[in-house]
Scaffold this active site. Structure first.
Site, PDB file in Angstrom:
ATOM      1  N   ARG A   1       0.864  -1.177   0.000  1.00  0.00           N
ATOM      2  CA  ARG A   1       0.000   0.000   0.000  1.00  0.00           C
ATOM      3  C   ARG A   1       0.908   1.237   0.000  1.00  0.00           C
ATOM      4  O   ARG A   1       1.504   1.578   1.008  1.00  0.00           O
ATOM      5  CB  ARG A   1      -0.918  -0.011   1.234  1.00  0.00           C
ATOM      6  CG  ARG A   1      -1.599   1.321   1.481  1.00  0.00           C
ATOM      7  CD  ARG A   1      -2.673   1.236   2.541  1.00  0.00           C
ATOM      8  NE  ARG A   1      -2.272   0.674   3.809  1.00  0.00           N
ATOM      9  CZ  ARG A   1      -1.610   1.318   4.767  1.00  0.00           C
ATOM     10  NH1 ARG A   1      -1.210   2.567   4.587  1.00  0.00           N
ATOM     11  NH2 ARG A   1      -1.327   0.715   5.900  1.00  0.00           N
TER      12      ARG A   1
ATOM     13  N   HIS B   1      -3.533   4.213   4.907  1.00  0.00           N
ATOM     14  CA  HIS B   1      -4.627   3.251   5.060  1.00  0.00           C
ATOM     15  C   HIS B   1      -5.958   3.885   4.671  1.00  0.00           C
ATOM     16  O   HIS B   1      -6.797   3.260   4.039  1.00  0.00           O
ATOM     17  CB  HIS B   1      -4.693   2.763   6.509  1.00  0.00           C
ATOM     18  CG  HIS B   1      -5.895   1.924   6.805  1.00  0.00           C
ATOM     19  ND1 HIS B   1      -6.016   0.615   6.400  1.00  0.00           N
ATOM     20  CD2 HIS B   1      -7.052   2.221   7.456  1.00  0.00           C
ATOM     21  CE1 HIS B   1      -7.184   0.133   6.794  1.00  0.00           C
ATOM     22  NE2 HIS B   1      -7.840   1.085   7.435  1.00  0.00           N
TER      23      HIS B   1
ATOM     24  N   TYR C   1       4.385   5.222  11.262  1.00  0.00           N
ATOM     25  CA  TYR C   1       4.696   3.823  11.557  1.00  0.00           C
ATOM     26  C   TYR C   1       5.584   3.154  10.511  1.00  0.00           C
ATOM     27  O   TYR C   1       5.954   1.995  10.672  1.00  0.00           O
ATOM     28  CB  TYR C   1       3.409   3.013  11.755  1.00  0.00           C
ATOM     29  CG  TYR C   1       2.392   3.115  10.640  1.00  0.00           C
ATOM     30  CD1 TYR C   1       2.490   2.330   9.486  1.00  0.00           C
ATOM     31  CD2 TYR C   1       1.318   3.991  10.736  1.00  0.00           C
ATOM     32  CE1 TYR C   1       1.561   2.418   8.470  1.00  0.00           C
ATOM     33  CE2 TYR C   1       0.362   4.086   9.726  1.00  0.00           C
ATOM     34  CZ  TYR C   1       0.485   3.295   8.604  1.00  0.00           C
ATOM     35  OH  TYR C   1      -0.449   3.388   7.593  1.00  0.00           O
TER      36      TYR C   1
END
Length: 323
Positions: free
Chosen positions: A229, A233, A242
């Site tokens: 990805r 998100h 992160y």
């Protein structure tokens, strides 16, 4: 599509990429309340959905599967209307398009696909189901139950996992025991395949093989498409909290669109860009022209026969308008 046509697959991926970018822009402009970007996963989605036989198969998507809708020829204004949150499950006809309304429940479409596959077996339709989910969703109990049930009854279903490396902010290594979703298939006595999810022709061939096996009575298959990805998100997420820029850059070098374009001529790529630009323009204009349906339809099509509780909610709602 009976055979992998790289030029057509690239054209579809480019539409998905440019429309994904437009959807993010529309969310930032306040047109869409929220959106889950799919950048980087176009080969997994387009390659798998292009292998479907739309006369008899059925797809059950999650909330990040725009590429599947593009490849299946779904009305994209009607599909993206789901993100406007103005009606039940979008404005397109799932039965005609063979694409179920996308499911925002993590792992939710997996059990639906297995139920459809059981029905297809009982009715002897000759079709197969494909269901989309992520590596994070693969840790849900529903997914394990669905795979076990499908394995026991040898149902015609393809479990298509897009392993994009992250369950929101949790890396795959911290939430998938054993490190492989495809390897779990052996525990249910079904086929398991891991494929390069950024190679659109490899995805197409793996999915076509799995669908053929399912239709011929060979049972389910778990396909784990290894991808990434590239964006957040969702439009409310900050992946910089992160993961590192170095990791993102390493996957940009494996961008599925770049890889496909490298095998085409400059003229073919330019023509695909022109086509994508026109599709995006039409979809944007179509979305902006949509009007909200009558508010009372909020209570329509929830149940075949309205329940007492639903009728009470409808009465309360009407009274609130008159207050």
């Amino acid at each position: 599509m009976h055979h992998a046509d790289l030029r057509e697959l690239h054209r579809l991926m480019l539409v998905a990429r440019r429309l994904d970018e437009e959807a993010i822009a529309l969310q930032r402009q306040g047109v869409l309340p929220a959106y889950a970007p799919a950048k980087g996963q176009e080969a997994a989605q387009v390659g798998s959905a292009a292998a479907l036989d739309l006369a008899r198969d059925f797809a059950f998507p999650g909330y990040r599967d725009l590429g599947a809708a593009v490849a299946m020829g779904v009305d994209l204004v009607a599909y993206l209307a789901t993100h406007l949150n103005i009606w039940h499950g979008g404005l397109y006809d799932p039965r005609a398009s063979r694409l179920a309304p996308f499911n925002a429940v993590v792992g939710g479409p997996v059990t639906h696909a297995v139920g459809w596959a059981m029905g297809a077996t009982l009715d002897d339709t000759g079709g197969a189901a494909i269901t989309y989910f992520g590596d994070g969703a693969s840790s849900q109990g529903d997914v394990h139950e669905a795979m076990n049930f499908a394995g026991v009854y040898r149902l015609p279903v393809v479990f298509f996992c897009q392993n994009n490396g992250w369950a929101i902010s949790v890396p795959t290594g911290r939430q998938v025991a054993g490190g492989s979703v495809a390897a779990r298939a052996a525990g249910y006595g079904i086929e398991g395949v891991r494929v390069d999810g950024n190679d659109v022709t490899a995805v197409f061939e793996a999915t076509r093989t799995a669908l053929d096996r399912a239709r011929e009575g060979g049972g389910p298959t778990v396909i784990e498409a290894m991808t990434f990805r590239m964006g957040p998100h969702s439009t409310s997420d900050d992946p910089g909290r992160y993961r590192t820029l170095e990791e993102e850059q390493s996957w940009r070098d494996r961008d599925p669109l770049v890889r496909a374009a490298a095998r085409l001529t400059a003229g073919e790529v330019a023509a695909a860009e022109d086509h994508a630009t026109e599709v995006v323009r039409e979809v944007r204009e179509g979305l902006l022209a949509l009007e909200a349906p009558p508010a009372e339809e909020l209570f329509s099509f929830v149940y075949r026969e309205p329940t007492k509780a639903l009728l009470e909610q409808q009465r309360t709602w009407k009274e609130s308008l008159d207050a």
